[in-house]
Design a protein around this motif. Structure first.
Motif, short mmCIF file in Angstrom:
data_model
loop_
_atom_site.label_atom_id
_atom_site.label_comp_id
_atom_site.label_asym_id
_atom_site.label_seq_id
_atom_site.Cartn_x
_atom_site.Cartn_y
_atom_site.Cartn_z
N PRO A 135 41.47 17.96 66.84
CA PRO A 135 41.41 18.10 65.38
C PRO A 135 40.94 16.83 64.69
O PRO A 135 40.32 16.90 63.62
N ALA A 136 41.21 15.67 65.30
CA ALA A 136 40.72 14.42 64.71
C ALA A 136 39.20 14.42 64.67
O ALA A 136 38.58 14.00 63.67
N GLN A 137 38.59 14.89 65.73
CA GLN A 137 37.12 14.95 65.77
C GLN A 137 36.60 15.98 64.77
O GLN A 137 35.60 15.75 64.08
N GLU A 138 37.29 17.10 64.65
CA GLU A 138 36.88 18.14 63.71
C GLU A 138 36.95 17.64 62.26
O GLU A 138 36.17 18.08 61.40
N GLN A 139 37.85 16.68 62.00
CA GLN A 139 38.00 16.12 60.66
C GLN A 139 37.06 14.94 60.41
O GLN A 139 37.04 14.37 59.32
N GLY A 140 36.28 14.58 61.42
CA GLY A 140 35.33 13.49 61.26
C GLY A 140 35.88 12.11 61.58
O GLY A 140 35.21 11.09 61.32
N ASP A 141 37.09 12.05 62.16
CA ASP A 141 37.69 10.76 62.48
C ASP A 141 37.23 10.21 63.83
O ASP A 141 37.43 9.03 64.12
N ILE A 142 36.63 11.05 64.65
CA ILE A 142 36.08 10.64 65.93
C ILE A 142 34.61 11.05 65.97
O ILE A 142 34.25 12.15 65.54
N LEU A 143 33.78 10.18 66.46
CA LEU A 143 32.34 10.45 66.51
C LEU A 143 32.04 11.76 67.24
O LEU A 143 32.67 12.06 68.27
N PRO A 144 31.11 12.55 66.73
CA PRO A 144 30.79 13.83 67.38
C PRO A 144 30.23 13.67 68.79
O PRO A 144 30.30 14.61 69.59
N SER A 145 29.70 12.51 69.11
CA SER A 145 29.14 12.30 70.44
C SER A 145 30.21 12.05 71.51
O SER A 145 29.91 12.06 72.71
#
Length: 219
Positions: A135-145
């Motif tokens: 969920p952190a990645q989905e919220q933009g807190d972790i780079l999509p790569s």
């Protein structure tokens, strides 16, 4: 009377686990006998066998104690990257203050490295980290790569190495500082630059208050 017997049985069981934790923490699985457990627990060998059929059964129970640290994660309404940062500090605190967690982690490493390799404790922690990092990645807190499964695997392996090194060098006195180092070095590689200040490598204010930790100096 039945309730009283159950309460006494549970007190005895907990005493056995405490005694086993002390013994395993001091001498490891191979260096601990059931007589050592009985001595530390203050119970009879018959009482020990009533609750645990073998030394391995005792060890397996203690290995699961570590997951008490993460038991509240499923109930967190909005888990994310800071949740995982806090978990690493909570585990560090447990290793420093809770003999059951120390013994369980020592057993995990011994079983995983020298006896019959058992990846399940590591896989459980990887799954817990991934449940917060996704969920952190989905919220933009972790780079999509970033692959969150690979990142979770890296974190579990890194923490394992850090705590072992800290134990050998300082008796884990510097473990929280080493965890802060881990996050200080890692965050710039996984978090978009403008969002890095949102995360505290030394733990959230609530985590620091719970564990009586100091915030890291800024700059």
């Amino acid at each position: 009377m039945a309730r009283v017997r159950q309460e006494r049985a549970e007190i005895t069981r907990q005493a056995i686990l405490d005694g086993a934790a002390i013994a395993f923490d001091q001498a490891g699985f191979g260096g601990t006998s059931l007589s050592d457990v009985v001595k530390h627990a203050g119970v009879t060998k018959g009482a020990l066998y009533f609750h645990f059929q073998s030394k391995e059964a005792l060890a397996r129970t203690l290995m699961d104690e570590q997951f008490a640290v993460s038991q509240d994660v499923p109930a967190i309404e909005d888990p994310g990257l800071q949740t995982v940062i806090d978990l690493t500090h909570q585990m560090a605190s447990g290793l420093r203050s809770n003999v059951r967690i120390r013994a369980g982690i020592r057993l995990v490493i011994e079983f995983g490295s020298f006896t019959s390799p058992d990846p399940s404790p590591y896989n459980t922690w990887i799954k817990t980290c991934r449940s917060c990092l996704t969920p952190a990645q989905e919220q933009g807190d972790i780079l999509p790569s970033v692959d969150v499964t690979d990142l979770s695997t890296f974190l579990v392996g890194s923490f394992t190495g850090l705590q072992v090194t800290s134990f050998v060098r300082t008796g884990r006195e510097d473990l929280h500082a080493r965890v802060v180092d881990l996050w200080n070095y890692l965050l710039p590689g996984i978090v978009p630059g403008p969002r890095i200040p949102r995360f505290d490598p030394s733990g959230s204010p609530a985590c620091r208050a719970e564990l009586d930790l100091q915030a890291s100096p800024v700059g």
